[in-house]
Write a protein that holds these residues in place. Structure first.
Motif, PDB file in Angstrom:
ATOM      1  N   PHE A  45       0.868  -1.241   0.052  1.00  0.00           N
ATOM      2  CA  PHE A  45      -0.072  -0.055  -0.089  1.00  0.00           C
ATOM      3  C   PHE A  45       0.811   1.284  -0.061  1.00  0.00           C
ATOM      4  O   PHE A  45       0.646   2.289  -0.463  1.00  0.00           O
ATOM      5  CB  PHE A  45      -0.964  -0.210   1.232  1.00  0.00           C
ATOM      6  CG  PHE A  45      -2.098  -0.633   0.970  1.00  0.00           C
ATOM      7  CD1 PHE A  45      -3.278  -0.519  -0.013  1.00  0.00           C
ATOM      8  CD2 PHE A  45      -2.358  -1.774   1.811  1.00  0.00           C
ATOM      9  CE1 PHE A  45      -4.233  -0.958  -0.101  1.00  0.00           C
ATOM     10  CE2 PHE A  45      -3.531  -2.690   1.534  1.00  0.00           C
ATOM     11  CZ  PHE A  45      -4.505  -2.494   0.852  1.00  0.00           C
ATOM     12  N   ALA A  46       1.856   1.065   0.731  1.00  0.00           N
ATOM     13  CA  ALA A  46       2.676   2.386   0.705  1.00  0.00           C
ATOM     14  C   ALA A  46       3.270   2.838  -0.743  1.00  0.00           C
ATOM     15  O   ALA A  46       3.572   3.850  -0.766  1.00  0.00           O
ATOM     16  CB  ALA A  46       4.143   2.132   1.666  1.00  0.00           C
ATOM     17  N   VAL A  47       3.366   2.090  -1.543  1.00  0.00           N
ATOM     18  CA  VAL A  47       3.767   2.409  -2.820  1.00  0.00           C
ATOM     19  C   VAL A  47       3.008   3.254  -3.603  1.00  0.00           C
ATOM     20  O   VAL A  47       3.431   4.070  -4.352  1.00  0.00           O
ATOM     21  CB  VAL A  47       4.178   1.014  -3.771  1.00  0.00           C
ATOM     22  CG1 VAL A  47       4.117   1.288  -5.230  1.00  0.00           C
ATOM     23  CG2 VAL A  47       5.094   0.079  -3.048  1.00  0.00           C
ATOM     24  N   LEU A  48       1.579   3.238  -3.334  1.00  0.00           N
ATOM     25  CA  LEU A  48       0.660   4.132  -3.905  1.00  0.00           C
ATOM     26  C   LEU A  48       0.878   5.607  -3.525  1.00  0.00           C
ATOM     27  O   LEU A  48       0.323   6.490  -4.152  1.00  0.00           O
ATOM     28  CB  LEU A  48      -0.668   3.964  -3.347  1.00  0.00           C
ATOM     29  CG  LEU A  48      -1.236   2.391  -3.576  1.00  0.00           C
ATOM     30  CD1 LEU A  48      -2.780   2.152  -2.934  1.00  0.00           C
ATOM     31  CD2 LEU A  48      -1.233   2.135  -4.967  1.00  0.00           C
ATOM     32  N   ILE A  49       1.974   5.863  -2.459  1.00  0.00           N
ATOM     33  CA  ILE A  49       2.045   7.322  -2.121  1.00  0.00           C
ATOM     34  C   ILE A  49       2.779   7.974  -3.119  1.00  0.00           C
ATOM     35  O   ILE A  49       2.670   9.186  -3.335  1.00  0.00           O
ATOM     36  CB  ILE A  49       3.002   7.277  -0.667  1.00  0.00           C
ATOM     37  CG1 ILE A  49       2.150   6.763   0.614  1.00  0.00           C
ATOM     38  CG2 ILE A  49       3.517   8.631  -0.315  1.00  0.00           C
ATOM     39  CD1 ILE A  49       2.993   6.419   1.713  1.00  0.00           C
ATOM     40  N   VAL A  50       3.415   7.426  -3.965  1.00  0.00           N
ATOM     41  CA  VAL A  50       4.242   8.203  -5.246  1.00  0.00           C
ATOM     42  C   VAL A  50       3.076   8.480  -6.328  1.00  0.00           C
ATOM     43  O   VAL A  50       3.633   9.226  -7.228  1.00  0.00           O
ATOM     44  CB  VAL A  50       5.235   7.210  -5.758  1.00  0.00           C
ATOM     45  CG1 VAL A  50       6.314   6.665  -4.579  1.00  0.00           C
ATOM     46  CG2 VAL A  50       4.713   5.940  -6.371  1.00  0.00           C
ATOM     47  N   GLY A  59      -3.112   0.925   8.805  1.00  0.00           N
ATOM     48  CA  GLY A  59      -4.318   0.236   9.443  1.00  0.00           C
ATOM     49  C   GLY A  59      -4.045  -1.277   9.735  1.00  0.00           C
ATOM     50  O   GLY A  59      -4.430  -2.034  10.393  1.00  0.00           O
ATOM     51  N   VAL A  60      -3.115  -1.811   8.493  1.00  0.00           N
ATOM     52  CA  VAL A  60      -2.702  -3.425   8.539  1.00  0.00           C
ATOM     53  C   VAL A  60      -1.831  -3.360   9.654  1.00  0.00           C
ATOM     54  O   VAL A  60      -1.993  -4.197  10.238  1.00  0.00           O
ATOM     55  CB  VAL A  60      -1.948  -3.521   7.148  1.00  0.00           C
ATOM     56  CG1 VAL A  60      -1.180  -4.796   7.204  1.00  0.00           C
ATOM     57  CG2 VAL A  60      -3.000  -3.361   5.982  1.00  0.00           C
ATOM     58  N   LEU A  61      -0.996  -2.510   9.839  1.00  0.00           N
ATOM     59  CA  LEU A  61      -0.047  -2.704  10.961  1.00  0.00           C
ATOM     60  C   LEU A  61      -0.820  -2.618  12.397  1.00  0.00           C
ATOM     61  O   LEU A  61      -0.338  -3.443  13.147  1.00  0.00           O
ATOM     62  CB  LEU A  61       1.085  -1.833  11.093  1.00  0.00           C
ATOM     63  CG  LEU A  61       2.035  -1.733   9.760  1.00  0.00           C
ATOM     64  CD1 LEU A  61       2.965  -0.551   9.645  1.00  0.00           C
ATOM     65  CD2 LEU A  61       2.721  -3.295   9.720  1.00  0.00           C
ATOM     66  N   LEU A  62      -1.501  -1.603  12.355  1.00  0.00           N
ATOM     67  CA  LEU A  62      -2.285  -1.492  13.974  1.00  0.00           C
ATOM     68  C   LEU A  62      -3.208  -2.693  14.129  1.00  0.00           C
ATOM     69  O   LEU A  62      -3.389  -3.406  15.371  1.00  0.00           O
ATOM     70  CB  LEU A  62      -3.138  -0.206  13.627  1.00  0.00           C
ATOM     71  CG  LEU A  62      -2.580   0.927  13.905  1.00  0.00           C
ATOM     72  CD1 LEU A  62      -3.591   2.250  13.567  1.00  0.00           C
ATOM     73  CD2 LEU A  62      -1.709   1.121  15.266  1.00  0.00           C
ATOM     74  N   THR A  63      -3.769  -3.219  12.983  1.00  0.00           N
ATOM     75  CA  THR A  63      -4.777  -4.704  13.356  1.00  0.00           C
ATOM     76  C   THR A  63      -3.883  -5.722  13.572  1.00  0.00           C
ATOM     77  O   THR A  63      -4.252  -6.476  14.281  1.00  0.00           O
ATOM     78  CB  THR A  63      -5.288  -4.823  11.669  1.00  0.00           C
ATOM     79  OG1 THR A  63      -6.008  -3.735  11.158  1.00  0.00           O
ATOM     80  CG2 THR A  63      -6.328  -6.034  11.978  1.00  0.00           C
ATOM     81  N   LEU A  86      -5.275   7.177   1.010  1.00  0.00           N
ATOM     82  CA  LEU A  86      -5.389   5.962   1.205  1.00  0.00           C
ATOM     83  C   LEU A  86      -4.381   5.102   1.366  1.00  0.00           C
ATOM     84  O   LEU A  86      -4.429   4.230   2.361  1.00  0.00           O
ATOM     85  CB  LEU A  86      -6.081   5.370  -0.150  1.00  0.00           C
ATOM     86  CG  LEU A  86      -6.436   3.726  -0.447  1.00  0.00           C
ATOM     87  CD1 LEU A  86      -7.423   3.374   0.622  1.00  0.00           C
ATOM     88  CD2 LEU A  86      -6.727   3.494  -1.817  1.00  0.00           C
ATOM     89  N   ALA A  87      -3.234   5.377   0.863  1.00  0.00           N
ATOM     90  CA  ALA A  87      -1.865   4.707   1.033  1.00  0.00           C
ATOM     91  C   ALA A  87      -1.427   4.481   2.599  1.00  0.00           C
ATOM     92  O   ALA A  87      -1.187   3.768   3.056  1.00  0.00           O
ATOM     93  CB  ALA A  87      -0.755   4.799   0.168  1.00  0.00           C
ATOM     94  N   LEU A  88      -1.386   5.756   2.745  1.00  0.00           N
ATOM     95  CA  LEU A  88      -1.072   6.111   4.250  1.00  0.00           C
ATOM     96  C   LEU A  88      -1.843   5.235   5.458  1.00  0.00           C
ATOM     97  O   LEU A  88      -1.476   4.567   6.286  1.00  0.00           O
ATOM     98  CB  LEU A  88      -1.131   7.598   4.714  1.00  0.00           C
ATOM     99  CG  LEU A  88      -0.653   7.940   6.054  1.00  0.00           C
ATOM    100  CD1 LEU A  88       0.502   7.581   6.409  1.00  0.00           C
ATOM    101  CD2 LEU A  88      -0.838   9.265   6.135  1.00  0.00           C
ATOM    102  N   HIS A  89      -3.177   5.621   5.000  1.00  0.00           N
ATOM    103  CA  HIS A  89      -4.120   4.845   6.079  1.00  0.00           C
ATOM    104  C   HIS A  89      -4.286   3.587   6.204  1.00  0.00           C
ATOM    105  O   HIS A  89      -4.162   2.916   7.111  1.00  0.00           O
ATOM    106  CB  HIS A  89      -5.617   5.672   6.026  1.00  0.00           C
ATOM    107  CG  HIS A  89      -5.454   6.984   6.049  1.00  0.00           C
ATOM    108  ND1 HIS A  89      -6.480   7.823   5.412  1.00  0.00           N
ATOM    109  CD2 HIS A  89      -4.803   7.938   7.035  1.00  0.00           C
ATOM    110  CE1 HIS A  89      -6.154   9.146   5.957  1.00  0.00           C
ATOM    111  NE2 HIS A  89      -5.123   9.106   6.642  1.00  0.00           N
ATOM    112  N   ALA A  90      -4.237   2.758   4.821  1.00  0.00           N
ATOM    113  CA  ALA A  90      -4.095   1.469   4.794  1.00  0.00           C
ATOM    114  C   ALA A  90      -3.012   0.688   5.099  1.00  0.00           C
ATOM    115  O   ALA A  90      -2.984  -0.380   6.032  1.00  0.00           O
ATOM    116  CB  ALA A  90      -4.390   0.975   3.165  1.00  0.00           C
TER     117      ALA A  90
END
Length: 760
Positions: free
Chosen positions: A331-336, A352-356, A345-349
Motif C-alpha cells: 500500500f505504501a507504494v501508492l504514496i508516489v 491500518g494493516v500494521l495496527l490490526t 488511502l496508502a497512508l491509512h491502509a
C-alpha cells in the motif's frame, strides 16, 4: 517474532497479567472510539480528483469565480406533455413555490424567460398564468420556439423540462441540501395527484447527498450483514460462542484503531478510503484464525492455556507479521501517485494493516487464556489429519505425482489470463457509483436520454491584448463558438452570457449595450456565466454520463478545436474547465496509477518476501500463485467488457493482501517442516495438513463477507463483491494446488506414496 513471543511469555505468565493486558487494550480502544466519533464523510466529490498539478489549482480558482458548478440542483420535471394543460399550470405553481425555498437563491426555468417588449422596471415573463389564460396556444408556441428553451430547458419531445437552482451560499450543508430536496418533492406532490407531473432532483449538490447516503447505508448494511455471516459461519465451524466472539473481536479492534487514527489525524472518509475498513477486517480475520488454530493445536497437544497462547504466537506469528509488513509496503507504494486521495488511502491502509496486526497478535492469545477445555474438544473436528481423511491423501498424491503437469497448466493459464487482461480498459461513470433506485441516477438517465446530459463542462473565455468581454466583438465570437459547437459536436444545449443578454427586455442588435441591464437578472444566475471583476465569461456545456473514456474523447476534440480558435484570434483565450473535466481526466489517470502501483507492489512484495525468507527461490515460487488470481479477475472484467473503476480496482488491492497472506503462511510453514523432515514432499504434505483447514475456513468466512456486497443497490459494489468472491476462490486453488506443485516440482524427487505411508 521470537521477541514478541518472549515478551508475551513474560506478560502472560499469569491470568491476572493477561487480564491487565486486555484492560489496556480496552482503554486504547475506548480512546480510539473518540477518534472514530470525529470522523466525517467528505461529500465534496471533486476532492477525489485532487492533485498537486496545476490543473487542479486552476479548477479551484475557477470554482471560486463560478461556484455554481458545485452548487447546482438540477430539477427535472417529466410528463407526457409539459406544455399541455393542466401540466403547465401545475408546473408553474411548483416552480413558484420552489423559488421561495430559503436555501435556493435563484431558480432558472421556463418561467424565467422575460418578454422581449416588457419594461425594464417591470420584467414580465414570456410564460405566465395571465398569458396562458389569455392565449394558451400562442404562449406555448412562443416558449417552444425561444432559443433559450429547445434542448436547453425543454426536451425536443416536450416530455422533460429542467429548472436549475443555485444554492444561496458555498457552505450549504448535507442536511440542508437533503431538506431542500425533500421540500421540492413535497411541493410537487401537493400540487397534484402525483401522476400528472413527476420530479427528479440531480446536479452536483444532489450527487454529494446521494454519495454520502449510499456510503452510510453500505457501511452499516454491508458491514452488518458481512459481519453477521462471518460470525455465524465461525460459530457453526468452531461450535463455541466465546471462541467465535474472540476471533471476530480481534480484527474489529483493528478497524476501530484504524478509523480512530484517521479521525484524530483530521482525515475524512470518501468513496475510495471507505474500503480500508473491510480491508483491515479481512486481513485481521485471517491472522486471527491462524492464531486461534495454533492455540487449539497446542491445547490438543496438552499445553496449558498460557503456554499454548505463547507458543501459538511463536508458531504462526512470523507469518502473520510478514503478511502485515508486505501488505503495508504494498500500500505504501501508492504514496508516489499524484492523487491526494490515493496518497491518503496508502497512508491509512498501511497504518491500518500494521495496527490490526498489533491488535490481533495481542488480543487473540490474551483472550485464548480464558477458553475452556470444551472448546479444544470441539476444535478436533476441524483439525484435519491424514489418518481420518483419505480424500486429502489422494489429493496430495495427485499433486505430488503430477506436479510438473499442474505447474505447466498453471503457467499456461496465467499466460492466457494475463494476455486477456491486457484488453482491459479504464472508465468512470457517476451513475454506476450511485444506488440504482436513487432519483439522482434516474434523473441523470433521463437527462442523457432527452437533453444530451447534464454533466457540466465549461469553456472559459478570457480577454488578451486589449480584448474586452463586454464588447460586441466578444459576444459575436462567443455566439460563433456556440454555433460551431452545435454544428461540429452536436452540443446544441450550450448556454452563455449571450443567451442571458438576449432574454433581457429591450434587446437591440448590439447586445453589448445590454450588459448594464444584467443587474435585473438574479445575481447567481449572471455569475454562473459572467464574472465582471475578472472580465471572464463562460460557455456552459452539458455532457451525457457515458463514461470518462468517451467524455475524454469529446474533451480532447474540444481542446483541439479551442487550440485552433486560440490561434485564429489573439484577443481572447479559450480553455476548458470544470469538475467534469477533472473527473474525465483525473479518473482515468488515477485508475491507471492505481493499477501500475498495484503491479509495482507485487514486485516489491516479492523482493521483501525473498529477503525475509532468505530464499529467492521461494520468493519466485510464490510469485505465480500471487499473479494468477489477480490476472484472472482482470480477465473476467475484460471478457465481460467491463472497465476498471475505482471500486473494482479496490478488489485487486484487497485481494492482494489476502493472497499474499495465504501464500506466506504456506511458505513459512513449509520452511519449518522442511527443516525437521528434510523431505520436500513430506514437508509439503505436513504443511497442507496444518494450513489447508485454516485457508478453507478463512476463505469461507471471507466469502460470506463479500457475498453481503451482492445486496447493495449500487452496481459497482455488487460487481466488487462478485469479483472478490472469484478472486478468493482462485487464490484458494492457487495456494492449495499450484503453490505445493511448484515447491515439489522445484525440489528433490520423493516418493509421494512413501511420504504418505510414513506419515500414517
Amino acid at each position: 517474532m521470537l521477541v514478541i513471543g518472549n515478551s508475551l511469555q513474560e506478560i502472560l505468565s499469569t491470568e491476572r497479567q493477561s487480564r491487565l493486558l486486555l484492560v489496556g487494550l480496552l482503554l486504547v480502544t475506548l480512546v480510539m472510539l473518540l477518534g472514530v466519533s470525529k470522523l466525517q464523510f467528505n461529500d465534496d466529490y471533486k476532492s477525489l480528483f485532487k492533485t498537486d498539478r496545476n490543473e487542479y489549482q486552476e479548477l479551484e480558482k475557477f470554482l471560486n469565480r463560478f461556484p455554481a458548478d458545485d452548487q447546482e440542483l438540477v430539477i427535472l420535471f417529466r410528463s407526457q406533455k409539459i406544455l399541455a394543460e393542466p401540466t403547465i399550470q401545475q408546473l408553474h405553481d411548483v416552480v413558484e413555490k420552489i423559488e421561495n425555498i430559503p436555501e435556493i437563491e435563484s431558480l432558472f426555468s421556463l418561467f424565467s424567460i422575460p418578454k422581449q417588449n416588457s419594461s425594464i422596471r417591470k420584467i414580465e415573463p414570456l410564460l405566465s398564468m395571465d398569458s396562458m389564460e389569455m392565449n394558451h396556444e400562442a404562449s406555448m408556441l412562443a416558449i417552444a420556439a425561444h432559443p433559450m428553451v429547445k434542448n436547453k430547458l425543454l426536451s425536443e419531445d416536450g416530455r422533460l423540462t429542467i429548472a436549475i437552482g443555485i444554492l444561496e451560499n458555498d457552505q450549504v450543508s448535507y442536511d440542508q441540501i437533503s431538506q431542500v430536496i425533500e421540500q421540492i418533492h413535497a411541493i410537487t406532490a401537493d400540487a397534484g395527484d402525483g401522476e400528472v407531473l413527476e420530479v427528479f432532483v440531480t446536479g452536483n449538490a444532489a450527487i454529494r447527498v446521494a454519495l454520502k447516503s449510499q456510503s452510510t447505508r453500505d457501511q452499516i448494511l454491508l458491514n452488518s450483514i458481512g459481519g453477521l455471516l462471518a460470525f455465524s459461519i465461525t460459530l457453526f465451524l468452531f461450535r463455541s460462542f466465546k471462541l467465535s466472539l474472540i476471533i471476530t473481536a480481534g480484527p474489529l479492534i483493528g478497524v476501530i484503531w484504524t478509523l480512530g487514527c484517521m479521525g484524530f489525524l483530521g482525515s475524512k472518509l470518501n468513496v475510495i478510503n471507505q474500503m480500508i475498513s473491510p480491508l483491515v477486517m479481512v486481513i485481521g480475520f485471517t491472522d486471527a484464525i491462524h492464531l486461534m488454530f495454533a492455540v487449539q493445536r497446542r491445547r490438543i497437544q496438552g499445553h496449558s492455556r498460557i503456554t499454548a497462547s505463547i507458543a501459538a504466537v511463536k508458531d504462526v506469528g512470523l507469518a502473520c507479521m510478514l503478511t502485515s509488513i508486505t501488505t503495508a509496503i504494498g500500500f505504501a507504494v501508492l504514496i508516489v501517485t499524484d492523487s491526494t486521495v490515493i496518497q491518503e488511502l496508502a497512508l491509512h491502509a498501511s497504518l491500518g494493516v500494521l495496527l490490526t496486526f498489533i491488535a490481533v497478535v495481542i488480543f487473540i492469545p490474551s483472550s485464548a487464556v480464558y477458553l475452556e477445555d470444551d472448546v479444544v474438544v470441539n476444535s478436533r473436528r476441524l483439525d484435519i489429519t491424514l489418518t481420518d481423511n483419505r480424500i486429502f491423501n489422494k489429493v496430495l498424491v495427485v499433486i505430488g505425482e503430477n506436479a510438473v503437469i499442474l505447474v505447466s497448466v498453471g503457467i499456461i493459464l496465467t499466460a492466457v489470463v494475463v494476455y486477456q487482461a491486457q484488453q482491459l480498459t479504464t472508465d468512470f461513470k457517476f451513475r454506476e457509483n450511485l444506488p440504482k433506485d436513487h432519483e439522482v441516477s434516474e434523473a441523470m438517465r433521463l437527462a442523457d436520454q432527452h437533453l444530451n446530459g447534464i454533466q457540466p463542462l465549461n469553456i472559459v473565455i478570457r480577454p488578451n491584448n486589449g480584448g474586452v468581454i463586454a464588447s460586441a466583438q466578444a459576444l459575436e465570437y462567443i455566439e460563433r463558438i456556440q454555433t460551431e459547437l452545435a454544428e461540429q459536436f452536436g452540443l446544441s444545449n450550450s448556454i452563455s452570457v449571450v443567451d442571458l443578454l438576449k432574454v433581457i427586455p429591450g434587446a437591440s442588435e448590439d447586445l453589448s449595450l445590454q450588459f448594464p441591464r444584467l443587474v435585473y437578472l438574479p445575481s447567481k444566475l449572471v455569475e454562473r456565466f459572467y464574472h465582471e471583476k475578472s472580465e471572464t465569461a463562460v460557455i456552459l456545456l452539458r455532457l451525457p454520463d457515458n463514461g470518462s473514456t468517451l467524455q475524454l474523447e469529446i474533451i480532447q476534440q474540444l481542446e483541439k478545436k479551442l487550440m485552433q480558435l486560440n490561434g485564429d484570434n489573439d484577443q481572447f483565450s479559450l480553455k476548458l474547465q470544470g469538475i467534469a473535466l477533472a473527473a474525465a481526466k483525473g479518473s482515468v489517470d488515477m485508475i491507471q496509477d492505481l493499477l501500475i502501483s498495484i503491479l509495482s507492489a507485487v514486485a516489491i512484495i516479492f523482493f521483501v518476501l525473498s529477503l525475509f525468507l532468505k530464499s529467492i527461490k521461494l520468493g519466485l515460487i510464490s510469485f505465480l500463485p500471487n499473479i494468477l488470481p489477480l490476472a484472472s479477475v482482470a480477465a473476467i472484467l475484460a471478457v465481460n467488457e467491463l472497465p476498471l473503476q475505482y471500486a473494482t480496482i479496490m478488489v485487486f488491492t484487497i485481494c492482494l493482501g489476502i493472497i499474499v497472506d495465504d501464500g506466506i503462511h504456506m511458505i513459512v510453514r513449509y520452511q519449518k517442516e522442511f527443516q525437521q523432515v528434510k523431505s520436500v514432499t513430506l514437508a509439503v504434505h505436513r504443511t497442507l495438513q496444518a494450513v489447508a483447514p485454516v485457508l478453507l475456513v478463512t476463505t469461507m468466512i471471507l466469502l460470506a463477507g463479500f457475498i453481503s456486497m451482492l445486496t447493495s443497490s449500487t452496481e459497482v459494489i455488487v460487481r466488487m463483491g462478485y469479483l472478490s468472491c472469484m478472486a478468493l476462490i482462485m487464490a484458494l486453488l492457487a495456494d492449495l494446488v499450484l503453490l505445493p506443485s511448484l515447491i515439489i516440482a522445484a525440489g528433490s524427487k520423493d516418493s509421494v506414496q512413501d511420504c504418505v505411508e510414513e506419515q500414517l
